[in-house]
Design a protein around this motif. Structure first.
Motif, PDB file in Angstrom:
ATOM      1  N   TRP A 177       0.815  -1.218   0.000  1.00  0.00           N
ATOM      2  CA  TRP A 177       0.000   0.000   0.000  1.00  0.00           C
ATOM      3  C   TRP A 177       0.848   1.267   0.000  1.00  0.00           C
ATOM      4  O   TRP A 177       0.377   2.347  -0.355  1.00  0.00           O
ATOM      5  N   LEU A 178       2.138   1.130   0.375  1.00  0.00           N
ATOM      6  CA  LEU A 178       3.042   2.263   0.522  1.00  0.00           C
ATOM      7  C   LEU A 178       4.383   1.944  -0.123  1.00  0.00           C
ATOM      8  O   LEU A 178       5.006   0.927   0.189  1.00  0.00           O
ATOM      9  N   GLU A 179       4.833   2.834  -1.025  1.00  0.00           N
ATOM     10  CA  GLU A 179       6.170   2.741  -1.603  1.00  0.00           C
ATOM     11  C   GLU A 179       6.954   3.971  -1.162  1.00  0.00           C
ATOM     12  O   GLU A 179       6.477   5.102  -1.306  1.00  0.00           O
ATOM     13  N   SER A 180       8.162   3.753  -0.645  1.00  0.00           N
ATOM     14  CA  SER A 180       8.933   4.861  -0.078  1.00  0.00           C
ATOM     15  C   SER A 180      10.363   4.862  -0.580  1.00  0.00           C
ATOM     16  O   SER A 180      10.968   3.798  -0.794  1.00  0.00           O
ATOM     17  N   ARG A 181      10.892   6.076  -0.760  1.00  0.00           N
ATOM     18  CA  ARG A 181      12.322   6.275  -0.964  1.00  0.00           C
ATOM     19  C   ARG A 181      12.817   7.108   0.212  1.00  0.00           C
ATOM     20  O   ARG A 181      12.317   8.199   0.460  1.00  0.00           O
ATOM     21  N   PHE A 182      13.805   6.591   0.944  1.00  0.00           N
ATOM     22  CA  PHE A 182      14.294   7.217   2.167  1.00  0.00           C
ATOM     23  C   PHE A 182      15.612   7.946   1.892  1.00  0.00           C
ATOM     24  O   PHE A 182      16.610   7.318   1.530  1.00  0.00           O
ATOM     25  N   HIS A 183      15.639   9.249   2.087  1.00  0.00           N
ATOM     26  CA  HIS A 183      16.871  10.007   1.942  1.00  0.00           C
ATOM     27  C   HIS A 183      17.795   9.787   3.138  1.00  0.00           C
ATOM     28  O   HIS A 183      19.014   9.914   3.013  1.00  0.00           O
ATOM     29  N   PHE A 184      17.206   9.480   4.310  1.00  0.00           N
ATOM     30  CA  PHE A 184      17.974   9.243   5.541  1.00  0.00           C
ATOM     31  C   PHE A 184      17.462   7.975   6.217  1.00  0.00           C
ATOM     32  O   PHE A 184      16.361   7.506   5.922  1.00  0.00           O
ATOM     33  N   SER A 185      18.261   7.449   7.128  1.00  0.00           N
ATOM     34  CA  SER A 185      17.908   6.220   7.839  1.00  0.00           C
ATOM     35  C   SER A 185      16.522   6.335   8.453  1.00  0.00           C
ATOM     36  O   SER A 185      16.229   7.254   9.217  1.00  0.00           O
ATOM     37  N   PHE A 186      15.642   5.366   8.122  1.00  0.00           N
ATOM     38  CA  PHE A 186      14.251   5.426   8.572  1.00  0.00           C
ATOM     39  C   PHE A 186      13.596   4.079   8.299  1.00  0.00           C
ATOM     40  O   PHE A 186      13.826   3.477   7.253  1.00  0.00           O
ATOM     41  N   ALA A 187      12.771   3.627   9.244  1.00  0.00           N
ATOM     42  CA  ALA A 187      11.965   2.405   9.067  1.00  0.00           C
ATOM     43  C   ALA A 187      12.858   1.243   8.619  1.00  0.00           C
ATOM     44  O   ALA A 187      13.824   0.903   9.292  1.00  0.00           O
ATOM     45  N   GLU A 188      12.546   0.639   7.453  1.00  0.00           N
ATOM     46  CA  GLU A 188      13.300  -0.536   6.995  1.00  0.00           C
ATOM     47  C   GLU A 188      14.717  -0.204   6.537  1.00  0.00           C
ATOM     48  O   GLU A 188      15.559  -1.097   6.417  1.00  0.00           O
ATOM     49  N   TYR A 189      14.980   1.062   6.267  1.00  0.00           N
ATOM     50  CA  TYR A 189      16.307   1.475   5.816  1.00  0.00           C
ATOM     51  C   TYR A 189      17.128   1.902   7.026  1.00  0.00           C
ATOM     52  O   TYR A 189      16.938   2.988   7.573  1.00  0.00           O
ATOM     53  N   ARG A 190      18.033   1.041   7.469  1.00  0.00           N
ATOM     54  CA  ARG A 190      18.860   1.313   8.646  1.00  0.00           C
ATOM     55  C   ARG A 190      20.281   1.626   8.197  1.00  0.00           C
ATOM     56  O   ARG A 190      20.970   0.769   7.641  1.00  0.00           O
ATOM     57  N   ASN A 191      20.694   2.878   8.416  1.00  0.00           N
ATOM     58  CA  ASN A 191      22.037   3.294   8.022  1.00  0.00           C
ATOM     59  C   ASN A 191      22.564   4.279   9.048  1.00  0.00           C
ATOM     60  O   ASN A 191      22.263   5.468   8.997  1.00  0.00           O
ATOM     61  N   PRO A 192      23.355   3.825  10.010  1.00  0.00           N
ATOM     62  CA  PRO A 192      23.854   4.718  11.067  1.00  0.00           C
ATOM     63  C   PRO A 192      24.767   5.818  10.544  1.00  0.00           C
ATOM     64  O   PRO A 192      25.025   6.794  11.241  1.00  0.00           O
ATOM     65  N   ASN A 193      25.262   5.686   9.309  1.00  0.00           N
ATOM     66  CA  ASN A 193      26.115   6.709   8.716  1.00  0.00           C
ATOM     67  C   ASN A 193      25.325   7.748   7.918  1.00  0.00           C
ATOM     68  O   ASN A 193      25.913   8.637   7.310  1.00  0.00           O
ATOM     69  N   ASN A 194      23.998   7.610   7.916  1.00  0.00           N
ATOM     70  CA  ASN A 194      23.155   8.533   7.152  1.00  0.00           C
ATOM     71  C   ASN A 194      21.905   8.855   7.967  1.00  0.00           C
ATOM     72  O   ASN A 194      20.785   8.565   7.559  1.00  0.00           O
ATOM     73  N   MET A 195      22.111   9.474   9.126  1.00  0.00           N
ATOM     74  CA  MET A 195      21.005   9.736  10.040  1.00  0.00           C
ATOM     75  C   MET A 195      20.318  11.077   9.780  1.00  0.00           C
ATOM     76  O   MET A 195      19.125  11.223  10.050  1.00  0.00           O
ATOM     77  N   ASN A 196      21.069  12.066   9.278  1.00  0.00           N
ATOM     78  CA  ASN A 196      20.493  13.401   9.125  1.00  0.00           C
ATOM     79  C   ASN A 196      21.446  14.273   8.328  1.00  0.00           C
ATOM     80  O   ASN A 196      22.598  13.890   8.057  1.00  0.00           O
ATOM     81  N   PHE A 197      20.969  15.454   7.976  1.00  0.00           N
ATOM     82  CA  PHE A 197      21.794  16.500   7.377  1.00  0.00           C
ATOM     83  C   PHE A 197      21.452  17.772   8.134  1.00  0.00           C
ATOM     84  O   PHE A 197      20.397  18.372   7.926  1.00  0.00           O
ATOM     85  N   GLY A 198      22.310  18.148   9.078  1.00  0.00           N
ATOM     86  CA  GLY A 198      21.959  19.240   9.977  1.00  0.00           C
ATOM     87  C   GLY A 198      20.704  18.903  10.763  1.00  0.00           C
ATOM     88  O   GLY A 198      20.579  17.798  11.308  1.00  0.00           O
ATOM     89  N   VAL A 199      19.747  19.837  10.815  1.00  0.00           N
ATOM     90  CA  VAL A 199      18.500  19.598  11.553  1.00  0.00           C
ATOM     91  C   VAL A 199      17.474  18.839  10.718  1.00  0.00           C
ATOM     92  O   VAL A 199      16.370  18.535  11.201  1.00  0.00           O
ATOM     93  N   LEU A 200      17.814  18.507   9.480  1.00  0.00           N
ATOM     94  CA  LEU A 200      16.917  17.707   8.630  1.00  0.00           C
ATOM     95  C   LEU A 200      17.111  16.242   8.973  1.00  0.00           C
ATOM     96  O   LEU A 200      18.126  15.636   8.647  1.00  0.00           O
ATOM     97  N   ARG A 201      16.129  15.678   9.675  1.00  0.00           N
ATOM     98  CA  ARG A 201      16.245  14.297  10.161  1.00  0.00           C
ATOM     99  C   ARG A 201      15.635  13.276   9.207  1.00  0.00           C
ATOM    100  O   ARG A 201      16.138  12.157   9.062  1.00  0.00           O
ATOM    101  N   VAL A 202      14.532  13.608   8.552  1.00  0.00           N
ATOM    102  CA  VAL A 202      13.827  12.671   7.678  1.00  0.00           C
ATOM    103  C   VAL A 202      13.390  13.397   6.418  1.00  0.00           C
ATOM    104  O   VAL A 202      12.897  14.528   6.486  1.00  0.00           O
ATOM    105  N   LEU A 203      13.588  12.754   5.274  1.00  0.00           N
ATOM    106  CA  LEU A 203      12.943  13.181   4.039  1.00  0.00           C
ATOM    107  C   LEU A 203      12.573  11.916   3.276  1.00  0.00           C
ATOM    108  O   LEU A 203      13.434  11.238   2.729  1.00  0.00           O
ATOM    109  N   ASN A 204      11.285  11.607   3.312  1.00  0.00           N
ATOM    110  CA  ASN A 204      10.762  10.418   2.652  1.00  0.00           C
ATOM    111  C   ASN A 204       9.922  10.823   1.450  1.00  0.00           C
ATOM    112  O   ASN A 204       9.051  11.686   1.559  1.00  0.00           O
ATOM    113  N   ASP A 205      10.192  10.208   0.320  1.00  0.00           N
ATOM    114  CA  ASP A 205       9.401  10.399  -0.898  1.00  0.00           C
ATOM    115  C   ASP A 205       8.434   9.218  -0.953  1.00  0.00           C
ATOM    116  O   ASP A 205       8.809   8.106  -1.315  1.00  0.00           O
ATOM    117  N   ASP A 206       7.186   9.459  -0.571  1.00  0.00           N
ATOM    118  CA  ASP A 206       6.205   8.393  -0.372  1.00  0.00           C
ATOM    119  C   ASP A 206       5.148   8.376  -1.470  1.00  0.00           C
ATOM    120  O   ASP A 206       4.654   9.434  -1.888  1.00  0.00           O
TER     121      ASP A 206
END
Length: 234
Positions: free
Chosen positions: A17-46
């Motif tokens: 029901w949902l297709e996502s592209r994760f710019h930063f580590s989120f949900a099923e995409y776990r990447n401790p080296n890509n947690m944020n960019f400054g105060v931008l924590r999440v950007l999901n293209d849903d």
């Protein structure tokens, strides 16, 4: 410094029901080296398919902006807000010490595409905010539209964090320039079409991190729809 982030290297998820592209580590995409960019924590293209969505769930101590690309989103929350927004319109909330909300695509056949943007607030426990703005295409056509700012900024939508979010729909071969404020950095997202940013080509879905640059020179290589976030340099 310019760092291109091709969409092919971003995290992805398909729940049916949902297709996502994760710019930063989120949900099923776990990447401790890509947690944020400054105060931008999440950007999901849903992409949320018809007759589906996020059922009621909590948020706290996060500022959340939803930018509608296509389709319709219907929002309801524990503060009593309920509304439906369409392409180019913006919904925002500052969750403060806690808010429950739901987001659904109630259309019978059409998909909903949106950018979900989470900003880290300047401190915890701030008063809750909610609002929306129904921008028209003419507001962003061949010019920059400041859709979100901090409390001291000029946008109609104001959140607590000191940021600026701009969008534009730029016709093919048109150019725009943006002066980056001192001690600021920018995260730029190519939503639709193709652009050249300071000599680097971006295709639909790509992004670029921009640090230690004084100006953005944006050229639409075809009809182009983009968004960028200006924030404090870290």
């Amino acid at each position: 410094m310019l760092k291109k982030l091709p969409k092919e290297k971003m995290g992805t998820s398909n729940l049916g029901w949902l297709e996502s592209r994760f710019h930063f580590s989120f949900a099923e995409y776990r990447n401790p080296n890509n947690m944020n960019f400054g105060v931008l924590r999440v950007l999901n293209d849903d992409i949320i398919h018809a007759n589906s969505g996020f059922d009621t769930h909590p948020h706290s101590n996060m500022e959340i902006i939803s930018y509608i690309v296509n389709g319709e989103i219907t929002h309801k929350d524990s503060m009593g807000n309920s509304e439906t927004l369409k392409r180019g319109e913006v919904q925002y909330l500052s969750a403060g010490d806690g808010i429950y909300h739901s987001e659904h695509n109630l259309h019978k056949s059409d998909d909903l595409r949106l950018l979900q943007i989470w900003i880290i607030p300047p401190k915890a426990g701030l008063p809750r905010l909610y609002g929306s703005k129904r921008f028209e295409e003419i507001d962003r056509k061949n010019k920059l539209l400041n859709i979100v700012s901090g409390q001291e900024g000029n946008a109609d939508i104001k959140i607590y964090q000191d940021i600026n979010i701009f969008v534009s729909q730029l016709d093919s071969n048109k150019n725009l320039a943006f002066q980056i404020n001192e001690n600021k950095q920018v995260y730029f997202v190519q939503i639709e079409g193709k652009s050249n940013i300071n000599g680097i080509d971006l295709n639909n879905g790509d992004a670029i991190e921009i640090i230690d640059e004084k100006q953005l020179n944006i050229k639409a290589l075809e009809n182009s729809h983009f968004l960028f976030v200006e924030m404090a340099k870290v």
